[in-house]
Scaffold this motif. Structure first.
Motif: not given
Length: 298
Positions: A235-236, A241-243, A251-252, A272-274
């Motif tokens: 993930f980004i 939102h995140m990608q 596909t992303f 993020k940590s989870a």
């Protein structure tokens, strides 16, 4: 004493032969001009819907200019036509077609006669239902273009004609569809969801396929929501939102952070940590146009 005029009802009940007795009727509708070749010679024809107080019939017109100055809804006076069958009257270069002006014809007959040359467009069906449709039936289909072949030229009755084959798919199956002539330039591509109207179901070597007709229209549609099992592997982080990257896919997908935080039962600050701990994360995702709008346990 022979009648000086006939009616559509009498003609449909009579012999199939040339007639010189006059017919007065209304032209209620006409098809698009059809171009074809016979013996290498280019020709044109069209169909007209003809109606009087006794009924209606389809006319095959092989000299299309006879109707250039006659509008739909106007009366015509005809002689020297041919009854080809109970449902078809043929108008040739020898047929006299003259304007008559307005005629009184029952509205119900007018509406029904129009369908002879302008049939009602069938409601859209999924690709899976196309596979269950009778050969030669007319359908309107909605699906996703999964394959698109290059335009090529084929010989049709001695004429070079452009054709482009695309494959329409839904969750269950796929069907090949042929686009002809100007339709080959339709601005549709793999990944697009489209609706194609008035297509004919054909059997080609035991496989049901679709072919477009001159009445076919092709329009892009909003993609439907789809559910997929997927595994998030990377993930980004973004703002709202995140990608995310999906295992086995190029596909992303975009996803609202709130959706993932709720699914993992954490706050956005903890997300993020989870996620680092959770990936690879297998979920059932509801997807709309490369955006994940909901997730649940796989």
């Amino acid at each position: 004493m022979q009648s000086l005029m006939t009616t559509i009802k009498k003609l449909k009940e009579g012999a199939k032969k040339p007639y010189s007795v006059p017919l007065e009727c209304v032209i209620t509708s006409r098809s698009d001009v059809i171009r074809y070749k016979t013996g290498g010679i280019s020709k044109t024809m069209l169909f007209v819907s003809l109606c009087d107080a006794t009924g209606y019939i389809k006319g095959s017109v092989y000299d299309i200019h006879k109707f250039d100055d006659i509008e739909d809804g106007e009366g015509v006076y005809m002689k020297n036509y041919i009854m080809k069958s109970e449902s078809c009257l043929v108008i040739t270069s020898k047929t006299h077609v003259m304007e008559r002006g307005k005629m009184s014809v029952p509205e119900e007959l007018v509406r029904e006669s129009v369908l002879l040359t302008r049939p009602a467009t069938p409601p859209p069906i999924d690709v899976s239902l196309v596979k269950k449709s009778p050969v030669k039936s007319t359908v309107t289909v909605t699906g996703k273009i999964s394959q698109d072949e290059a335009v090529r030229t084929v010989d049709v009755g001695g004429e070079d004609v452009d054709v482009r084959n695309v494959t329409l798919s839904d969750k269950n199956c796929s069907v090949r569809m042929a686009l002809w002539k100007e339709q080959t330039r339709s601005d549709v591509h793999p990944g697009d969801y489209i609706t194609a109207t008035n297509c004919i179901v054909k059997d080609y070597q035991g496989e049901l396929q679709l072919t477009c007709t001159p009445r076919t229209t092709i329009k892009k549609q909003e993609p439907p929501e789809e559910k997929h099992e997927m595994t998030i592997v990377a993930f980004i982080p973004g703002g709202i939102h995140m990608q995310v990257a999906i295992e086995g896919s190029d596909t992303f997908y975009n996803i609202d952070k709130d959706i993932l935080a709720t699914f993992l039962a954490v706050t956005q600050n903890e997300l993020k940590s989870a996620l680092k701990e959770a990936v690879p994360l297998k979920v059932t995702a509801t997807v709309l146009n490369k955006t994940i709008i909901a997730v649940e346990e796989a």
